[in-house]
Design a protein around this motif. Structure first.
Motif, PDB file in Angstrom:
ATOM      1  N   ASP A 151     -36.981 -19.237  95.103  1.00  0.00           N
ATOM      2  CA  ASP A 151     -37.522 -20.505  94.644  1.00  0.00           C
ATOM      3  C   ASP A 151     -37.045 -20.756  93.216  1.00  0.00           C
ATOM      4  O   ASP A 151     -36.754 -19.826  92.461  1.00  0.00           O
ATOM      5  N   SER A 211     -38.140 -23.078  89.750  1.00  0.00           N
ATOM      6  CA  SER A 211     -39.089 -23.953  89.061  1.00  0.00           C
ATOM      7  C   SER A 211     -38.466 -24.387  87.737  1.00  0.00           C
ATOM      8  O   SER A 211     -37.800 -23.603  87.064  1.00  0.00           O
ATOM      9  N   PHE A 221     -35.575 -15.773  92.277  1.00  0.00           N
ATOM     10  CA  PHE A 221     -36.598 -16.619  91.668  1.00  0.00           C
ATOM     11  C   PHE A 221     -36.144 -16.973  90.251  1.00  0.00           C
ATOM     12  O   PHE A 221     -35.943 -16.087  89.414  1.00  0.00           O
ATOM     13  N   GLU A 280     -37.232 -19.265  86.978  1.00  0.00           N
ATOM     14  CA  GLU A 280     -38.402 -19.933  86.413  1.00  0.00           C
ATOM     15  C   GLU A 280     -38.056 -20.597  85.081  1.00  0.00           C
ATOM     16  O   GLU A 280     -37.163 -20.144  84.363  1.00  0.00           O
TER      17      GLU A 280
END
Length: 318
Positions: free
Chosen positions: A152, A154, A193, A195
């Motif tokens: 993911d 962000s 990931f 971030e």
């Protein structure tokens, strides 16, 4: 001094003399072995290479011979390795040329960059005796499948992707028994990931192993373009396109709010040339008469957009 004592002394002197001669001989031998010599070294090479559709390890070895300069110790060591152990060398695909069928070869100066892998470090290759190395890489069952990114991303406030995340390569070759290949439709990466992303990203990520099969690649690269954006809004009329002569298409509501995410800084007005329209063909193909408008002439620098509301009611009249 008795005769027996004299004999014992002479025996000890003989032993000391023999030991001195042996030590001198060992020192001479070691001193000579530390010198630089030139000699022919032979090494059996097992090849590794990522060749699509073939095993990544050769069936059998090729003998590499070269005249080398190194210490006597190294020549003795290389001679022992020649007799006892093959050397496994990974070759770049660009250096491995196809001959026919399952046979491939390395020729000419392409061998030079692998000298250290052939013979070890601290060995200077004067010239190769072997000109061409031939290897056989058996064919294997294989198929090409896409790589699926797992994880993911962000973003920091007012930052977003300015393009799609790109994987290189975006597909890999899978090798194995046909029954196992039939079960593999894609290969996933290890979880990635990211971030608080506020600038373009690039890096590498490993692929997850698939039991019972071999992958042509173990690592893929990724690139994600990221830009700072500004959100702008405007109310635009919803136009209709492609309506046949004698027909009319009414749209409800007739106005829509368009929200644009534009790269910062924003230049000219992004709504200046933008058109929001419903195509008559979309209305004909719909069952309920409800349609989604299309944005025409979207200017450069617009990262994405949304229309509020998303769906409009359309009524056809004569």
């Amino acid at each position: 001094m008795s005769r027996e004592t004299r004999l014992k002394l002479r025996g000890r002197e003989g032993l000391l003399l023999a030991a001195s001669l042996l030590i001198a001989l060992v020192i001479w031998f070691l001193s000579n072995l530390s010198q630089i010599f030139s000699g022919v070294v032979s090494v059996p090479v097992l090849a590794e290479c990522n060749i699509p559709g073939h095993s990544n390890v050769s069936a059998g070895t090729a003998l590499v011979q070269a005249r080398c300069r190194t210490t006597g110790f190294r020549l003795l060591r290389e001679g022992r390795r020649e007799r006892s152990k093959q050397v496994r060398v990974h070759f770049e695909r660009a250096d491995m040329h196809h001959l026919d069928g399952d046979r491939f070869y390395i020729a000419g100066s392409a061998k030079n960059s692998y000298s250290e892998q052939f013979f070890g470090d601290e060995v200077q290759v004067e010239s190769f005796v072997t000109d061409t190395l031939f290897f056989r890489f058996p064919a294997e069952n294989h198929k090409r499948v896409p790589v699926q990114l797992s994880g993911d991303v962000s973003y920091r406030d007012q930052f977003m992707a300015s393009g799609t995340l790109r994987l290189v390569p975006d597909s890999v070759t899978v090798y194995g028994e046909q029954a196992r290949l039939d079960l593999v439709d894609q290969v996933s990466t290890a979880p990635l990931f990211l971030e608080d992303v506020h600038e373009s990203q690039q890096g590498t990520v490993r692929l997850r192993r698939v039991k019972g099969v071999r992958l042509s690649d173990e690592i893929v690269s990724y690139e994600l373009p990221v830009s700072r954006y500004v959100e702008v809004r405007s109310s635009l009329p919803v136009k209709v396109e492609g309506v046949p002569a004698g027909r009319s298409l009414q749209v409800y509501p007739s106005q829509a709010e368009v929200v644009l995410h534009c790269e910062f800084p924003v230049g000219r007005d992004p709504f200046e040339s933008l058109v929001l329209a419903i195509d008559y063909k979309d209305f004909v193909s719909s069952i309920s008469g409800r349609c989604i408008p299309r944005v025409r002439q979207l200017p450069a620098g617009v990262l994405d957009y949304r229309v509020v509301p998303e769906i409009f009611d359309c009524i056809e009249t004569d």
